[in-house]
Scaffold this motif. Structure first.
Motif, mmCIF file in Angstrom:
data_model
loop_
_atom_site.group_PDB
_atom_site.id
_atom_site.type_symbol
_atom_site.label_atom_id
_atom_site.label_comp_id
_atom_site.label_asym_id
_atom_site.label_seq_id
_atom_site.Cartn_x
_atom_site.Cartn_y
_atom_site.Cartn_z
ATOM 1 N N TYR A 69 -6.896 -8.463 -0.646
ATOM 2 C CA TYR A 69 -6.126 -7.401 0.007
ATOM 3 C C TYR A 69 -6.672 -7.054 1.384
ATOM 4 N N ASP A 70 -7.729 -7.733 1.831
ATOM 5 C CA ASP A 70 -8.315 -7.416 3.123
ATOM 6 C C ASP A 70 -7.338 -7.749 4.254
ATOM 7 N N GLY A 71 -7.201 -6.841 5.186
ATOM 8 C CA GLY A 71 -6.316 -7.079 6.326
ATOM 9 C C GLY A 71 -5.722 -5.789 6.852
ATOM 10 N N ILE A 72 -5.268 -5.858 8.089
ATOM 11 C CA ILE A 72 -4.685 -4.683 8.740
ATOM 12 C C ILE A 72 -3.400 -4.241 8.039
ATOM 13 N N LYS A 73 -2.632 -5.206 7.545
ATOM 14 C CA LYS A 73 -1.354 -4.884 6.911
ATOM 15 C C LYS A 73 -1.557 -3.974 5.701
ATOM 16 N N THR A 74 -2.556 -4.281 4.872
ATOM 17 C CA THR A 74 -2.820 -3.453 3.693
ATOM 18 C C THR A 74 -3.281 -2.060 4.090
ATOM 19 N N ARG A 75 -4.191 -1.978 5.050
ATOM 20 C CA ARG A 75 -4.723 -0.678 5.455
ATOM 21 C C ARG A 75 -3.655 0.182 6.133
ATOM 22 N N ASP A 76 -2.801 -0.436 6.930
ATOM 23 C CA ASP A 76 -1.708 0.321 7.552
ATOM 24 C C ASP A 76 -0.721 0.819 6.495
ATOM 25 N N LEU A 77 -0.472 0.004 5.473
ATOM 26 C CA LEU A 77 0.433 0.411 4.395
ATOM 27 C C LEU A 77 -0.129 1.604 3.639
ATOM 28 N N LEU A 78 -1.411 1.571 3.325
ATOM 29 C CA LEU A 78 -2.038 2.681 2.617
ATOM 30 C C LEU A 78 -2.001 3.959 3.453
ATOM 31 N N ALA A 79 -2.268 3.826 4.752
ATOM 32 C CA ALA A 79 -2.237 5.001 5.626
ATOM 33 C C ALA A 79 -0.833 5.573 5.739
ATOM 34 N N PRO B 27 3.464 -3.264 -1.801
ATOM 35 C CA PRO B 27 4.426 -2.182 -1.532
ATOM 36 C C PRO B 27 5.218 -1.761 -2.770
ATOM 37 N N ASP B 28 5.647 -2.728 -3.586
ATOM 38 C CA ASP B 28 6.390 -2.375 -4.801
ATOM 39 C C ASP B 28 5.516 -1.628 -5.796
ATOM 40 N N LEU B 29 4.237 -1.943 -5.831
ATOM 41 C CA LEU B 29 3.321 -1.207 -6.704
ATOM 42 C C LEU B 29 3.179 0.239 -6.248
ATOM 43 N N LEU B 30 2.990 0.431 -4.956
ATOM 44 C CA LEU B 30 2.781 1.783 -4.436
ATOM 45 C C LEU B 30 4.039 2.629 -4.558
ATOM 46 N N ASP B 31 5.209 1.994 -4.569
ATOM 47 C CA ASP B 31 6.459 2.745 -4.724
ATOM 48 C C ASP B 31 6.524 3.461 -6.070
ATOM 49 N N GLN B 32 5.769 2.980 -7.058
ATOM 50 C CA GLN B 32 5.815 3.549 -8.407
ATOM 51 C C GLN B 32 4.889 4.746 -8.578
ATOM 52 N N ILE B 33 4.109 5.071 -7.565
ATOM 53 C CA ILE B 33 3.136 6.164 -7.660
ATOM 54 C C ILE B 33 3.732 7.413 -7.036
ATOM 55 N N ASP B 34 3.874 8.476 -7.844
ATOM 56 C CA ASP B 34 4.478 9.713 -7.363
ATOM 57 C C ASP B 34 3.486 10.571 -6.585
ATOM 58 N N GLY B 35 2.225 10.594 -7.034
ATOM 59 C CA GLY B 35 1.240 11.450 -6.400
ATOM 60 C C GLY B 35 0.541 10.766 -5.239
ATOM 61 N N SER B 36 -0.602 11.314 -4.870
ATOM 62 C CA SER B 36 -1.374 10.788 -3.748
ATOM 63 C C SER B 36 -2.565 9.983 -4.264
ATOM 64 N N VAL B 37 -3.116 9.181 -3.384
ATOM 65 C CA VAL B 37 -4.257 8.320 -3.702
ATOM 66 C C VAL B 37 -5.389 8.676 -2.747
ATOM 67 N N ALA B 38 -6.560 9.006 -3.296
ATOM 68 C CA ALA B 38 -7.718 9.335 -2.472
ATOM 69 C C ALA B 38 -8.557 8.106 -2.162
#
Length: 257
Positions: A141-151, A122-133
Protein backbone atom coordinates in the motif's frame (compact mmCIF):
# COMPACT_ATOMS: atom_id res chain seq x y z
CA UNK A 1 -25.86 -23.42 4.12
CA UNK A 2 -23.22 -22.08 1.68
CA UNK A 3 -20.74 -21.63 4.54
CA UNK A 4 -21.68 -25.02 6.01
CA UNK A 5 -20.92 -26.52 2.62
CA UNK A 6 -17.52 -24.86 2.61
CA UNK A 7 -16.79 -25.98 6.15
CA UNK A 8 -17.74 -29.61 5.42
CA UNK A 9 -16.03 -29.51 2.00
CA UNK A 10 -19.32 -30.55 0.36
CA UNK A 11 -21.09 -29.24 -2.76
CA UNK A 12 -24.48 -27.65 -2.19
CA UNK A 13 -26.39 -30.73 -3.41
CA UNK A 14 -24.70 -32.98 -0.81
CA UNK A 15 -25.16 -30.31 1.87
CA UNK A 16 -28.86 -30.18 1.04
CA UNK A 17 -29.18 -33.95 1.57
CA UNK A 18 -27.21 -33.81 4.82
CA UNK A 19 -29.34 -31.01 6.29
CA UNK A 20 -32.60 -32.71 5.31
CA UNK A 21 -31.41 -35.88 7.05
CA UNK A 22 -30.47 -33.90 10.17
CA UNK A 23 -33.85 -32.14 10.22
CA UNK A 24 -35.66 -35.47 9.83
CA UNK A 25 -33.68 -37.09 12.66
CA UNK A 26 -34.41 -34.16 14.95
CA UNK A 27 -38.11 -34.24 14.08
CA UNK A 28 -38.20 -30.58 13.15
CA UNK A 29 -40.78 -28.99 10.88
CA UNK A 30 -38.21 -26.97 8.93
CA UNK A 31 -37.94 -26.67 5.17
CA UNK A 32 -34.44 -27.02 3.75
CA UNK A 33 -34.05 -25.18 0.41
CA UNK A 34 -32.65 -27.12 -2.51
CA UNK A 35 -29.24 -26.33 -3.93
CA UNK A 36 -30.56 -24.61 -7.08
CA UNK A 37 -32.62 -22.20 -4.95
CA UNK A 38 -29.55 -21.34 -2.90
CA UNK A 39 -27.54 -20.75 -6.06
CA UNK A 40 -30.16 -18.43 -7.57
CA UNK A 41 -30.89 -16.46 -4.42
CA UNK A 42 -27.28 -15.91 -3.47
CA UNK A 43 -26.81 -13.51 -6.40
CA UNK A 44 -27.34 -10.02 -5.06
CA UNK A 45 -28.71 -11.28 -1.74
CA UNK A 46 -29.01 -8.46 0.79
CA UNK A 47 -27.38 -9.29 4.11
CA UNK A 48 -28.17 -7.60 7.44
CA UNK A 49 -25.86 -4.70 8.27
CA UNK A 50 -23.13 -5.30 10.79
CA UNK A 51 -23.81 -3.69 14.15
CA UNK A 52 -20.90 -1.87 15.83
CA UNK A 53 -19.12 -3.89 18.48
CA UNK A 54 -18.26 -2.89 22.01
CA UNK A 55 -15.17 -0.72 22.16
CA UNK A 56 -15.53 0.70 18.64
CA UNK A 57 -16.78 4.16 19.63
CA UNK A 58 -14.74 6.95 18.10
CA UNK A 59 -11.93 6.70 15.56
CA UNK A 60 -10.67 3.18 14.97
CA UNK A 61 -7.33 1.63 14.09
CA UNK A 62 -7.85 -0.02 10.72
CA UNK A 63 -5.62 -2.91 9.65
CA UNK A 64 -5.99 -4.21 6.09
CA UNK A 65 -4.60 -7.17 4.18
CA UNK A 66 -5.59 -9.60 1.44
CA UNK A 67 -5.42 -13.32 0.76
CA UNK A 68 -6.18 -15.64 -2.13
CA UNK A 69 -9.18 -17.98 -2.24
CA UNK A 70 -9.14 -20.97 -4.59
CA UNK A 71 -12.01 -21.59 -6.97
CA UNK A 72 -13.53 -25.04 -7.24
CA UNK A 73 -14.04 -25.54 -10.95
CA UNK A 74 -13.25 -27.55 -14.05
CA UNK A 75 -9.51 -27.35 -13.42
CA UNK A 76 -9.70 -29.48 -10.28
CA UNK A 77 -12.26 -31.82 -11.89
CA UNK A 78 -9.91 -32.52 -14.81
CA UNK A 79 -7.00 -33.05 -12.47
CA UNK A 80 -8.95 -35.45 -10.25
CA UNK A 81 -10.86 -37.45 -12.84
CA UNK A 82 -8.48 -37.51 -15.78
CA UNK A 83 -5.09 -36.76 -14.19
CA UNK A 84 -4.84 -33.72 -16.46
CA UNK A 85 -3.12 -30.61 -15.24
CA UNK A 86 -5.15 -27.45 -15.65
CA UNK A 87 -3.41 -24.73 -17.64
CA UNK A 88 -4.04 -22.02 -15.02
CA UNK A 89 -4.96 -21.96 -11.37
CA UNK A 90 -8.02 -19.83 -10.71
CA UNK A 91 -8.17 -17.53 -7.70
CA UNK A 92 -10.15 -14.73 -6.17
CA UNK A 93 -8.63 -12.12 -3.90
CA UNK A 94 -10.25 -11.40 -0.54
CA UNK A 95 -9.49 -7.99 0.97
CA UNK A 96 -10.31 -7.51 4.66
CA UNK A 97 -10.20 -4.54 7.04
CA UNK A 98 -10.03 -5.20 10.79
CA UNK A 99 -10.87 -2.94 13.73
CA UNK A 100 -7.83 -3.52 15.92
CA UNK A 101 -9.69 -2.88 19.20
CA UNK A 102 -12.92 -4.84 18.70
CA UNK A 103 -11.46 -7.52 16.43
CA UNK A 104 -14.39 -6.99 14.04
CA UNK A 105 -14.05 -7.15 10.27
CA UNK A 106 -15.42 -3.73 9.35
CA UNK A 107 -14.93 -3.91 5.58
CA UNK A 108 -14.39 -6.62 2.99
CA UNK A 109 -14.20 -6.94 -0.77
CA UNK A 110 -13.79 -9.92 -3.09
CA UNK A 111 -12.09 -9.18 -6.41
CA UNK A 112 -10.45 -11.00 -9.28
CA UNK A 113 -6.83 -11.94 -8.77
CA UNK A 114 -5.43 -9.19 -11.00
CA UNK A 115 -6.80 -6.38 -8.79
CA UNK A 116 -4.01 -4.96 -6.63
CA UNK A 117 -4.39 -4.04 -2.98
CA UNK A 118 -4.27 -0.23 -3.49
CA UNK A 119 -6.86 -0.50 -6.27
CA UNK A 120 -9.33 -2.29 -3.97
CA UNK A 121 -8.76 0.13 -1.07
CA UNK A 122 -11.34 2.80 -2.10
CA UNK A 123 -14.17 0.23 -2.07
CA UNK A 124 -13.03 -0.95 1.35
CA UNK A 125 -13.00 2.55 2.80
CA UNK A 126 -16.47 3.24 1.38
CA UNK A 127 -17.84 0.64 3.83
CA UNK A 128 -16.57 2.48 6.92
CA UNK A 129 -19.09 4.89 8.44
CA UNK A 130 -16.90 6.34 11.17
CA UNK A 131 -13.43 7.86 11.20
CA UNK A 132 -10.02 6.19 11.21
CA UNK A 133 -7.22 7.42 13.47
CA UNK A 134 -4.55 4.95 12.40
CA UNK A 135 -4.15 2.87 9.24
CA UNK A 136 -1.79 -0.13 9.25
CA UNK A 137 -0.92 -2.06 6.10
CA UNK A 138 2.03 -3.80 4.47
CA UNK A 139 4.36 -2.34 1.87
CA UNK A 140 1.98 -3.12 -1.01
CA UNK A 141 0.00 0.00 0.00
CA UNK A 142 3.03 2.30 0.02
CA UNK A 143 2.62 5.30 -2.26
CA UNK A 144 1.25 8.80 -2.58
CA UNK A 145 -2.06 7.54 -3.96
CA UNK A 146 -2.87 5.59 -0.78
CA UNK A 147 -1.86 8.43 1.54
CA UNK A 148 -3.84 11.01 -0.44
CA UNK A 149 -6.88 8.71 -0.36
CA UNK A 150 -6.66 8.32 3.41
CA UNK A 151 -6.30 12.07 3.88
CA UNK A 152 -9.28 12.76 1.62
CA UNK A 153 -11.50 10.26 3.45
CA UNK A 154 -10.46 10.76 7.07
CA UNK A 155 -8.47 14.00 7.18
CA UNK A 156 -4.78 14.83 7.47
CA UNK A 157 -4.67 13.58 11.07
CA UNK A 158 -4.84 9.89 10.09
CA UNK A 159 -1.60 8.11 10.97
CA UNK A 160 -0.64 5.82 8.08
CA UNK A 161 1.77 3.11 9.26
CA UNK A 162 3.05 1.63 5.99
CA UNK A 163 6.62 0.34 5.71
CA UNK A 164 8.58 2.00 2.88
CA UNK A 165 10.70 -0.33 0.71
CA UNK A 166 14.40 -0.80 1.44
CA UNK A 167 15.39 1.45 -1.46
CA UNK A 168 12.89 4.19 -0.57
CA UNK A 169 14.13 7.76 -1.03
CA UNK A 170 12.98 10.77 0.94
CA UNK A 171 11.08 13.58 -0.76
CA UNK A 172 12.96 16.69 -1.98
CA UNK A 173 11.53 18.77 0.90
CA UNK A 174 12.33 16.19 3.60
CA UNK A 175 14.81 18.51 5.32
CA UNK A 176 12.35 21.40 5.77
CA UNK A 177 8.88 19.86 5.46
CA UNK A 178 9.15 16.10 6.08
CA UNK A 179 6.13 13.95 5.42
CA UNK A 180 5.10 11.00 7.58
CA UNK A 181 6.80 8.72 5.06
CA UNK A 182 9.99 10.80 5.27
CA UNK A 183 10.02 10.42 9.05
CA UNK A 184 9.54 6.67 8.71
CA UNK A 185 12.46 6.43 6.27
CA UNK A 186 14.67 8.45 8.62
CA UNK A 187 13.71 6.39 11.66
CA UNK A 188 14.38 3.11 9.85
CA UNK A 189 17.76 4.38 8.69
CA UNK A 190 18.66 5.48 12.23
CA UNK A 191 17.26 2.66 14.40
CA UNK A 192 16.60 -0.22 12.03
CA UNK A 193 13.40 -1.70 10.67
CA UNK A 194 12.61 -3.87 13.71
CA UNK A 195 12.82 -0.89 16.06
CA UNK A 196 10.60 1.12 13.71
CA UNK A 197 8.00 -1.67 13.68
CA UNK A 198 7.91 -1.67 17.48
CA UNK A 199 7.77 2.11 17.91
CA UNK A 200 5.00 2.64 15.32
CA UNK A 201 2.91 -0.37 16.31
CA UNK A 202 3.33 -1.99 12.90
CA UNK A 203 3.73 -5.35 14.66
CA UNK A 204 0.02 -5.21 15.41
CA UNK A 205 -0.59 -6.02 11.75
CA UNK A 206 -0.17 -9.66 12.79
CA UNK A 207 -3.79 -9.47 14.00
CA UNK A 208 -5.10 -9.33 10.42
CA UNK A 209 -2.81 -12.23 9.48
CA UNK A 210 -4.36 -14.20 12.34
CA UNK A 211 -7.79 -13.30 10.97
CA UNK A 212 -6.79 -14.67 7.59
CA UNK A 213 -5.77 -17.89 9.30
CA UNK A 214 -9.17 -18.04 11.02
CA UNK A 215 -10.83 -17.62 7.65
CA UNK A 216 -8.96 -20.56 6.13
CA UNK A 217 -9.70 -22.72 9.18
CA UNK A 218 -13.35 -21.83 9.82
CA UNK A 219 -14.70 -20.78 6.42
CA UNK A 220 -12.20 -22.60 4.21
CA UNK A 221 -9.61 -21.62 1.59
CA UNK A 222 -11.98 -22.35 -1.35
CA UNK A 223 -15.09 -20.71 -2.77
CA UNK A 224 -18.02 -22.96 -3.59
CA UNK A 225 -20.04 -20.55 -5.76
CA UNK A 226 -19.31 -20.31 -9.49
CA UNK A 227 -20.21 -16.75 -10.51
CA UNK A 228 -18.40 -13.68 -9.15
CA UNK A 229 -21.60 -12.12 -7.76
CA UNK A 230 -22.46 -15.31 -5.87
CA UNK A 231 -18.87 -15.58 -4.66
CA UNK A 232 -19.08 -12.05 -3.25
CA UNK A 233 -22.22 -13.05 -1.36
CA UNK A 234 -20.45 -16.14 -0.06
CA UNK A 235 -17.57 -13.98 1.17
CA UNK A 236 -19.93 -11.54 2.91
CA UNK A 237 -21.60 -14.44 4.70
CA UNK A 238 -18.17 -15.61 5.82
CA UNK A 239 -17.48 -12.15 7.28
CA UNK A 240 -20.75 -12.27 9.25
CA UNK A 241 -19.87 -15.73 10.58
CA UNK A 242 -16.43 -14.65 11.82
CA UNK A 243 -17.79 -11.43 13.33
CA UNK A 244 -20.46 -13.40 15.19
CA UNK A 245 -17.84 -15.80 16.53
CA UNK A 246 -15.69 -12.84 17.62
CA UNK A 247 -18.61 -11.21 19.41
CA UNK A 248 -19.52 -14.41 21.24
CA UNK A 249 -15.93 -15.03 22.26
CA UNK A 250 -15.16 -11.59 23.72
CA UNK A 251 -15.90 -10.74 27.36
CA UNK A 252 -18.28 -7.91 28.26
CA UNK A 253 -17.32 -5.77 31.25
CA UNK A 254 -19.88 -3.85 33.30
CA UNK A 255 -19.20 -1.63 36.30
CA UNK A 256 -21.02 -2.67 39.45
CA UNK A 257 -21.50 -0.67 42.64
Amino acid sequence: MPDLAGRLRLPLRQTQGLMRSVVALMGLDVLVPDFSTLSRRSKGMALPPTEPRLGSDGPITLVVDSTGLKLVGAGEWLETKHCAKSSRKRWRKLHLGLDLVSGEIVCSELTTDEIGDPTALPDLLDQIDGSVARFIADGAYDGIKTRDLLAARFGDHVNAVIPPPKNAAASPDAATHPTVRDRHIAEIAKQGRLAWQKSTGYNQRSRIETQMGRWNTVIGPKLQARGLDNQKTEARIGVLVLNTMTELGRPIFERTL
